[in-house]
Design a protein around this motif. Structure first.
Motif, PDB file in Angstrom:
ATOM      1  N   GLY A 224      23.863 101.339  52.096  1.00 52.84           N
ATOM      2  CA  GLY A 224      23.446 101.026  50.731  1.00 52.84           C
ATOM      3  C   GLY A 224      21.992 100.616  50.659  1.00 52.84           C
ATOM      4  O   GLY A 224      21.385 100.183  51.651  1.00 52.84           O
ATOM      5  N   GLY A 225      21.417 100.729  49.489  1.00 48.59           N
ATOM      6  CA  GLY A 225      19.994 100.433  49.302  1.00 48.59           C
ATOM      7  C   GLY A 225      19.611  98.989  49.550  1.00 48.59           C
ATOM      8  O   GLY A 225      18.438  98.690  49.792  1.00 48.59           O
ATOM      9  N   GLN A 226      20.583  98.064  49.503  1.00 48.94           N
ATOM     10  CA  GLN A 226      20.313  96.651  49.792  1.00 48.94           C
ATOM     11  C   GLN A 226      20.814  96.233  51.173  1.00 48.94           C
ATOM     12  O   GLN A 226      20.905  95.046  51.473  1.00 48.94           O
ATOM     13  CB  GLN A 226      20.974  95.753  48.727  1.00 48.94           C
ATOM     14  N   SER A 227      21.128  97.177  52.016  1.00 43.82           N
ATOM     15  CA  SER A 227      21.651  96.884  53.351  1.00 43.82           C
ATOM     16  C   SER A 227      20.537  96.502  54.321  1.00 43.82           C
ATOM     17  O   SER A 227      19.350  96.762  54.068  1.00 43.82           O
ATOM     18  CB  SER A 227      22.407  98.096  53.904  1.00 43.82           C
ATOM     19  N   THR A 228      20.921  95.899  55.430  1.00 44.73           N
ATOM     20  CA  THR A 228      19.927  95.562  56.457  1.00 44.73           C
ATOM     21  C   THR A 228      19.306  96.816  57.054  1.00 44.73           C
ATOM     22  O   THR A 228      18.132  96.816  57.430  1.00 44.73           O
ATOM     23  CB  THR A 228      20.560  94.719  57.577  1.00 44.73           C
ATOM     24  N   ILE A 229      20.078  97.903  57.129  1.00 39.61           N
ATOM     25  CA  ILE A 229      19.535  99.151  57.668  1.00 39.61           C
ATOM     26  C   ILE A 229      18.463  99.702  56.733  1.00 39.61           C
ATOM     27  O   ILE A 229      17.401 100.165  57.193  1.00 39.61           O
ATOM     28  CB  ILE A 229      20.649 100.194  57.877  1.00 39.61           C
ATOM     29  N   ALA A 230      18.716  99.667  55.428  1.00 39.64           N
ATOM     30  CA  ALA A 230      17.705 100.127  54.474  1.00 39.64           C
ATOM     31  C   ALA A 230      16.433  99.299  54.604  1.00 39.64           C
ATOM     32  O   ALA A 230      15.314  99.835  54.556  1.00 39.64           O
ATOM     33  CB  ALA A 230      18.252 100.037  53.042  1.00 39.64           C
ATOM     34  N   ARG A 231      16.592  97.979  54.801  1.00 41.29           N
ATOM     35  CA  ARG A 231      15.429  97.112  54.976  1.00 41.29           C
ATOM     36  C   ARG A 231      14.694  97.431  56.272  1.00 41.29           C
ATOM     37  O   ARG A 231      13.448  97.457  56.316  1.00 41.29           O
ATOM     38  CB  ARG A 231      15.881  95.651  54.984  1.00 41.29           C
ATOM     39  N   LEU A 232      15.437  97.685  57.332  1.00 44.37           N
ATOM     40  CA  LEU A 232      14.827  98.037  58.616  1.00 44.37           C
ATOM     41  C   LEU A 232      14.021  99.334  58.506  1.00 44.37           C
ATOM     42  O   LEU A 232      12.902  99.431  59.035  1.00 44.37           O
ATOM     43  CB  LEU A 232      15.900  98.189  59.689  1.00 44.37           C
ATOM     44  N   LEU A 233      14.573 100.323  57.837  1.00 46.79           N
ATOM     45  CA  LEU A 233      13.865 101.595  57.681  1.00 46.79           C
ATOM     46  C   LEU A 233      12.565 101.404  56.910  1.00 46.79           C
ATOM     47  O   LEU A 233      11.523 101.966  57.271  1.00 46.79           O
ATOM     48  CB  LEU A 233      14.764 102.610  56.970  1.00 46.79           C
TER      49      LEU A 233
END
Length: 381
Positions: free
Chosen positions: A257-266
């Motif tokens: 999701g757009g608010q996920s930690t993975i999205a933030r990492l990217l």
């Protein structure tokens, strides 16, 4: 099992529950102590730590209803007498010397804090890819309490742990029979933090539980410093390559999701995540057609899988021919992580700086003298 032995086991279990209930002091309501010192978390949003003279109170915010408290814990050192007056919360005597842990990631955290000897039992052991857990299983120095969905209550009673560490879920309906044991249940809600450093900062809580507060603070300081250093370098890059992640599973393609930690990492690694517009911090199911429509021209494609052999471009094409329509497949820009051999799930939650380094090396190899990665590697032909 003979009738007499079964009767003995039931009687012992009943007595254990009675004694635990008599000694539990979670219902204290009157409290009037001043002089509290609140530890302000820099990144974690769902945890609050308040230090008092004789104990520490830890409040976990309900991540699904942020106006409510998920759980409160009152941590009292075992070497000190239990104060007569305490606020409401689950009393946990620290350091925890005998823990039952449900997940591999929290076993890994205990190990990093040099507290692996405190892990007395685990659930879902077949999913724990940690050498020290495998060794202890082999020499029978660890109790296997079965499935986390239906743990072996008799084994847990025999183990008599100081605490049970598990991950809470929205609308889970509780934890079944283990709640009746009156053993403190530590709800490890770190995974619902929306920033990588926010989740990693929870190591401070585990440091309090294990008596390793100083060690935990030092570990997090190093994580924070390295993460922000990589993030700052990536921020200064002019080009932000586009990226998609994961693969189709049955009829859906689950993306972070757009608010996920993975999205933030990217984003922190200097990439433009194609599905950053999606809602939520969990996985979002999309149709293959939607992913192809929006991500067919993405510069990079990151995948994770679990199998004995290494995936290849030809295998992906054989699995599902439409994968070949993605530019990342055509241009050989797919990076993969085989979780059968790589400790992605065990290491990355509390070491986001290592994953960020991987991503920065992939998207911006010019930023680092070394392009050595820990988790992802180029997909083979």
């Amino acid at each position: 099992m003979p009738i007499r032995q079964s009767y003995i086991n039931i009687t012992a279990a009943t007595m254990f529950l009675f004694l635990c209930a008599c000694s539990n002091r979670n219902n204290t309501t009157q409290y009037s102590v001043t002089g509290a010192d609140t530890l302000h978390m820099k990144y974690a949003e769902n945890i609050k730590i308040i230090n008092y003279k004789d104990f520490t109170k830890v409040e976990l915010r309900n991540p699904w209803d942020t106006l409510k408290i998920l759980h409160s814990y009152i941590l009292v050192e075992k070497s000190k007498p239990l104060p007569e007056e305490l606020p409401r919360g689950s009393i946990v005597r620290t350091p925890i010397n005998k823990a039952l842990i449900y997940s591999s990631v929290h076993c890994s955290v205990f190990n990093e804090l040099d507290a692996s000897q405190s892990i007395a039992g685990v659930c879902d052991i077949k999913y724990i890819n940690l050498d020290f857990i495998k060794e202890r299983k082999a020499n029978n120095s660890l109790t296997n309490c079965g499935s986390s969905l239906n743990p072996d209550i008799e084994k847990i009673i025999d183990l008599n742990p100081d605490a049970i560490l598990l991950s809470p879920f929205e609308n889970s309906g509780g934890y079944g029979r283990i709640e009746k044991l009156e053993i403190p249940i530590i709800e490890c809600a770190d995974y619902v933090e929306t920033s990588p450093l926010g989740r990693a900062e929870w190591i401070k809580f585990f440091g309090l539980l294990t008596g390793k507060e100083k060690e935990a603070n030092l570990i997090f300081s190093k994580i924070e410093e390295e993460y922000n250093s990589i993030k700052e370098k990536a921020r200064q890059t002019k080009k932000r390559p586009t990226v998609i992640t994961e693969m189709k599973y049955n009829s859906a393609w689950y993306v972070p999701g757009g608010q996920s930690t993975i999205a933030r990492l990217l984003a922190d690694a200097g990439a433009d995540y194609i599905f950053k517009f999606t809602k939520g911090s969990g996985s979002v199911p999309l149709s293959f057609e939607t992913v192809l429509d929006k991500g067919h021209n993405a510069d990079f494609w990151l995948i994770k899988y679990n199998q004995k052999s290494e995936k290849t471009y030809s295998e992906i094409a054989a699995d599902y021919a439409p994968y070949c329509n993605f530019a990342a497949w055509k241009n050989k820009k797919i990076y993969a992580c085989n979780t059968a051999y790589v400790r992605y799930y065990e290491d990355t939650p509390f070491h986001p700086e290592k994953l960020l380094n991987d991503l920065a090396c992939i998207f911006h190899p010019e930023l680092s003298e070394s392009t050595k990665t820990s988790f992802y590697s180029p997909l083979k032909e």
